[in-house]
Design a protein around this motif. Structure first.
Motif, mmCIF file in Angstrom:
data_model
loop_
_atom_site.group_PDB
_atom_site.id
_atom_site.type_symbol
_atom_site.label_atom_id
_atom_site.label_comp_id
_atom_site.label_asym_id
_atom_site.label_seq_id
_atom_site.Cartn_x
_atom_site.Cartn_y
_atom_site.Cartn_z
ATOM 1 N N ARG A 1 0.855 -1.197 0.000
ATOM 2 C CA ARG A 1 0.000 0.000 0.000
ATOM 3 C C ARG A 1 0.888 1.243 0.000
ATOM 4 O O ARG A 1 1.450 1.625 1.020
ATOM 5 C CB ARG A 1 -0.919 0.016 1.222
ATOM 6 C CG ARG A 1 -2.014 -1.040 1.171
ATOM 7 C CD ARG A 1 -2.949 -0.928 2.370
ATOM 8 N NE ARG A 1 -3.649 0.332 2.431
ATOM 9 C CZ ARG A 1 -4.779 0.602 1.777
ATOM 10 N NH1 ARG A 1 -5.334 -0.318 0.984
ATOM 11 N NH2 ARG A 1 -5.371 1.786 1.897
ATOM 12 N N ASP B 1 -14.940 -11.823 4.931
ATOM 13 C CA ASP B 1 -14.612 -10.816 3.925
ATOM 14 C C ASP B 1 -14.963 -9.402 4.365
ATOM 15 O O ASP B 1 -14.371 -8.436 3.890
ATOM 16 C CB ASP B 1 -15.324 -11.128 2.606
ATOM 17 C CG ASP B 1 -14.809 -10.271 1.468
ATOM 18 O OD1 ASP B 1 -13.577 -10.302 1.220
ATOM 19 O OD2 ASP B 1 -15.609 -9.547 0.839
ATOM 20 N N LYS C 1 -10.818 -7.315 6.467
ATOM 21 C CA LYS C 1 -10.657 -8.744 6.181
ATOM 22 C C LYS C 1 -10.340 -9.504 7.465
ATOM 23 O O LYS C 1 -9.409 -9.151 8.198
ATOM 24 C CB LYS C 1 -9.517 -8.945 5.167
ATOM 25 C CG LYS C 1 -9.250 -10.394 4.796
ATOM 26 C CD LYS C 1 -10.349 -10.964 3.932
ATOM 27 C CE LYS C 1 -9.993 -12.373 3.451
ATOM 28 N NZ LYS C 1 -11.063 -12.939 2.613
ATOM 29 N N LYS D 1 -5.374 -4.261 -1.246
ATOM 30 C CA LYS D 1 -6.776 -3.866 -1.395
ATOM 31 C C LYS D 1 -7.471 -3.561 -0.080
ATOM 32 O O LYS D 1 -8.604 -3.083 -0.087
ATOM 33 C CB LYS D 1 -7.540 -4.969 -2.140
ATOM 34 C CG LYS D 1 -7.092 -5.139 -3.584
ATOM 35 C CD LYS D 1 -7.884 -6.238 -4.267
ATOM 36 C CE LYS D 1 -7.446 -6.394 -5.719
ATOM 37 N NZ LYS D 1 -8.190 -7.488 -6.389
ATOM 38 N N ARG D 2 -6.845 -3.859 1.034
ATOM 39 C CA ARG D 2 -7.457 -3.596 2.330
ATOM 40 C C ARG D 2 -6.515 -2.773 3.208
ATOM 41 O O ARG D 2 -5.314 -3.047 3.260
ATOM 42 C CB ARG D 2 -7.798 -4.908 3.061
ATOM 43 C CG ARG D 2 -8.725 -5.849 2.292
ATOM 44 C CD ARG D 2 -10.114 -5.256 2.086
ATOM 45 N NE ARG D 2 -10.962 -6.133 1.316
ATOM 46 C CZ ARG D 2 -11.799 -7.021 1.848
ATOM 47 N NH1 ARG D 2 -11.883 -7.155 3.161
ATOM 48 N NH2 ARG D 2 -12.554 -7.772 1.074
ATOM 49 N N GLU E 1 -12.412 3.081 -0.229
ATOM 50 C CA GLU E 1 -11.949 1.854 -0.882
ATOM 51 C C GLU E 1 -12.894 0.739 -0.471
ATOM 52 O O GLU E 1 -13.016 0.438 0.713
ATOM 53 C CB GLU E 1 -10.531 1.504 -0.421
ATOM 54 C CG GLU E 1 -9.447 2.433 -0.886
ATOM 55 C CD GLU E 1 -8.092 1.965 -0.401
ATOM 56 O OE1 GLU E 1 -7.530 1.023 -1.027
ATOM 57 O OE2 GLU E 1 -7.602 2.490 0.596
ATOM 58 N N TRP E 2 -13.545 0.132 -1.435
ATOM 59 C CA TRP E 2 -14.553 -0.883 -1.107
ATOM 60 C C TRP E 2 -14.404 -2.019 -2.092
ATOM 61 O O TRP E 2 -15.006 -2.069 -3.155
ATOM 62 C CB TRP E 2 -15.955 -0.284 -1.199
ATOM 63 C CG TRP E 2 -17.004 -1.092 -0.514
ATOM 64 C CD1 TRP E 2 -17.974 -1.859 -1.112
ATOM 65 C CD2 TRP E 2 -17.222 -1.202 0.908
ATOM 66 N NE1 TRP E 2 -18.770 -2.439 -0.158
ATOM 67 C CE2 TRP E 2 -18.343 -2.058 1.090
ATOM 68 C CE3 TRP E 2 -16.578 -0.686 2.025
ATOM 69 C CZ2 TRP E 2 -18.816 -2.386 2.370
ATOM 70 C CZ3 TRP E 2 -17.052 -1.003 3.279
ATOM 71 C CH2 TRP E 2 -18.158 -1.849 3.437
ATOM 72 N N ASP E 3 -13.535 -2.956 -1.734
ATOM 73 C CA ASP E 3 -13.209 -4.089 -2.608
ATOM 74 C C ASP E 3 -14.386 -5.052 -2.681
ATOM 75 O O ASP E 3 -14.738 -5.673 -1.680
ATOM 76 C CB ASP E 3 -11.962 -4.799 -2.054
ATOM 77 C CG ASP E 3 -11.651 -6.069 -2.800
ATOM 78 O OD1 ASP E 3 -11.867 -6.097 -4.015
ATOM 79 O OD2 ASP E 3 -11.187 -7.024 -2.157
ATOM 80 N N ASP E 4 -15.012 -5.148 -3.834
ATOM 81 C CA ASP E 4 -16.111 -6.097 -4.025
ATOM 82 C C ASP E 4 -15.602 -7.443 -4.482
ATOM 83 O O ASP E 4 -16.320 -8.398 -4.498
ATOM 84 C CB ASP E 4 -17.114 -5.555 -5.052
ATOM 85 C CG ASP E 4 -17.865 -4.342 -4.504
ATOM 86 O OD1 ASP E 4 -18.202 -4.336 -3.316
ATOM 87 O OD2 ASP E 4 -18.069 -3.393 -5.280
#
Length: 216
Positions: A86, A112, A130, A152-153, A213-216
């Motif tokens: 990151r 998740d 996560k 991503k997180r 940031e909202w990882d689908d």
């Protein structure tokens, strides 16, 4: 303009605040922050958040070499994984906060999306958290699990252990991890109650409005 001395004092002040309010006890937890030259300041191994010494923080140069201070926390692979994946990470904090650990033990905790949508603030500050499986403390596999998320997180929860959060600076990381703990506390309070959570539409509006940031 802030100096490295200022950053050292800020790390120790915020760590002491977390300790004094019972968010991590004994010699648990660890914290790190980027320096202006690309290096790191890190809490030493076996130290208490309530008694960190600014002059004894572990000091790494930009190449990852320890150049001063005491030996760093054994959780360095966890911190390095966030910094390496990151580019926005300016600080990382890890606690053994009670309510988040308790929520990680619940059989219905979502791997998740660990935190239920109870208030807007955890969504705004953390995005999706996560939930990672249990690892032995200090196991480098924790860092590999974070690397597997490919940046991503900004936050993970180590099951039966504690949360880890990366932020743009040490203040942001500490604020976000406090929000994580507060939301887990609310979740435990609401357990067994048909709580009126935020709807999917309300969550979507928050994500859009605050560029989450909202990882689908």
């Amino acid at each position: 303009m802030s100096t490295e001395a200022d950053l050292r004092e800020t790390i120790c002040t915020l760590a002491a605040s977390l300790f004094e309010r019972g968010l991590t006890g004994g010699s648990t937890g660890n914290i790190s922050a980027r320096t202006d030259d690309g290096g790191l300041l890190v809490s030493p191994t076996g130290t208490s958040f309530g008694r960190l010494d600014p002059g004894r923080l572990s000091r790494f140069d930009a190449s990852g070499r320890l150049i001063g201070g005491d030996s760093p926390t054994k959780e360095m692979p966890l911190h390095s994984a966030f910094y390496d994946t990151r580019s926005s990470a300016g600080a990382v904090v890890h606690l053994h906060s009670c309510h988040s650990v308790a929520w990680s033990m619940m059989p219905d905790a979502d791997d998740d999306n660990f935190l239920p949508p109870l208030t807007p603030y955890a969504i705004m500050k953390l995005g999706k958290v996560k939930l990672l499986p249990f690892f032995l403390p200090g196991d480098p596999a924790m860092g590999e699990a974070v690397r597997g998320l490919a940046g991503k997180r900004s936050a993970v929860m180590l099951a039966n252990h504690g949360p880890v959060v990366a932020g743009k600076d040490v203040e942001a990381a500490c604020n976000a991890i406090e929000e994580l703990e507060d939301t887990a506390r609310l979740a435990m309070m609401m357990r067994g109650v048909e709580a009126r959570m935020l709807t999917a539409e309300q969550v979507s509006a928050l994500v859009t409005q605050f560029d989450v940031e909202w990882d689908d």
